[in-house]
Write an enzyme that holds these catalytic residues in place. Structure first.
Site, PDB file in Angstrom:
ATOM      1  N   TYR A  54      47.332  48.501  38.457  1.00  0.00           N
ATOM      2  CA  TYR A  54      47.168  47.610  37.298  1.00  0.00           C
ATOM      3  C   TYR A  54      45.813  46.906  37.351  1.00  0.00           C
ATOM      4  O   TYR A  54      45.097  46.831  36.348  1.00  0.00           O
ATOM      5  CB  TYR A  54      48.303  46.585  37.260  1.00  0.00           C
ATOM      6  CG  TYR A  54      48.165  45.572  36.151  1.00  0.00           C
ATOM      7  CD1 TYR A  54      48.373  45.939  34.822  1.00  0.00           C
ATOM      8  CD2 TYR A  54      47.812  44.251  36.424  1.00  0.00           C
ATOM      9  CE1 TYR A  54      48.237  45.010  33.798  1.00  0.00           C
ATOM     10  CE2 TYR A  54      47.683  43.316  35.408  1.00  0.00           C
ATOM     11  CZ  TYR A  54      47.889  43.701  34.095  1.00  0.00           C
ATOM     12  OH  TYR A  54      47.759  42.785  33.081  1.00  0.00           O
ATOM     13  N   LYS A  58      42.841  47.112  34.507  1.00  0.00           N
ATOM     14  CA  LYS A  58      42.304  45.945  33.787  1.00  0.00           C
ATOM     15  C   LYS A  58      40.827  45.739  34.121  1.00  0.00           C
ATOM     16  O   LYS A  58      40.027  45.421  33.241  1.00  0.00           O
ATOM     17  CB  LYS A  58      43.101  44.678  34.130  1.00  0.00           C
ATOM     18  CG  LYS A  58      44.520  44.674  33.608  1.00  0.00           C
ATOM     19  CD  LYS A  58      44.657  44.973  32.126  1.00  0.00           C
ATOM     20  CE  LYS A  58      44.257  43.834  31.227  1.00  0.00           C
ATOM     21  NZ  LYS A  58      44.529  44.122  29.792  1.00  0.00           N
TER      22      LYS A  58
END
Length: 194
Positions: A54, A58
């Site tokens: 993740y 991002k």
């Protein structure tokens, strides 16, 4: 790997591709803006250790900000990132925490909308290549009352800071330690699920 690919296809690849497809149209505008919902780059290993995929996805969006802000400057196109200081009350947060609990430590999405509007209505050189935090943008607009953005006005002292931010610069916030503890327990449970 399917979840990894999904995150990277949506976040990093999606950001790059949409920016590329929109570039010819942005070049025709007087002041074009690209605004990514991505965090400031923070190389503290804490943000990688439990959710490296993740974080990479991002941060890929954030790296697009760094590169494109410089690359597109000659076209008068601003590229910035906006990130919430606190958890935002969304369907995803409700799914993880439950409706009532999510409300207790979050702000409404309106704060991000108002901050985004403030950014994209400025000339391209006002903000370019910046990693902006929602309430800081609004403070610069003269908005000092953030209670209007609380999901639960009764719980203003229990807001939970979002990922990738080290700590609150303002008094009156805490990390909602009990909420954070329960969230960590849920994360551990989710790791064991297929």
């Amino acid at each position: 790997m399917k979840r990894y690919d999904l995150m990277h296809n949506i976040n990093t690849r999606g950001t790059f591709l949409v920016s590329k497809i929109c570039l010819p149209h942005l070049k025709k505008s007087k002041y074009g803006h690209i605004l990514n919902i991505s965090p400031p780059l923070n190389m503290n290993p804490n943000w990688f250790k439990d959710h490296v995929a993740y974080t990479m996805a991002k941060y890929g969006m954030s790296m697009c900000v760094l590169g494109m802000a410089t690359e597109f400057k000659k076209y008068n196109i601003a590229v910035n990132a906006l990130w919430p200081r606190t958890v935002i009350h969304t369907a995803a947060v409700e799914m993880l925490s439950g409706i009532n609990e999510a409300k207790s430590y979050s702000r409404k999405p309106d704060i991000m909308a108002d901050a985004a509007y403030s950014i994209i209505t400025k000339p391209f050189d006002h903000y370019n290549g910046n990693f902006l935090i929602d309430d800081e943008v609004l403070q610069q607009e003269g908005i000092l009352d953030f209670d209007q953005y609380l999901s639960d006005p009764e719980n203003s002292g229990n807001l939970m800071m979002d990922f990738f931010l080290e700590d609150y610069p303002h008094d009156g916030f805490n990390q909602g330690k009990e909420v954070a503890k329960r969230q960590a327990q849920r994360n551990e449970t989710n790791k064991t699920m297929p």
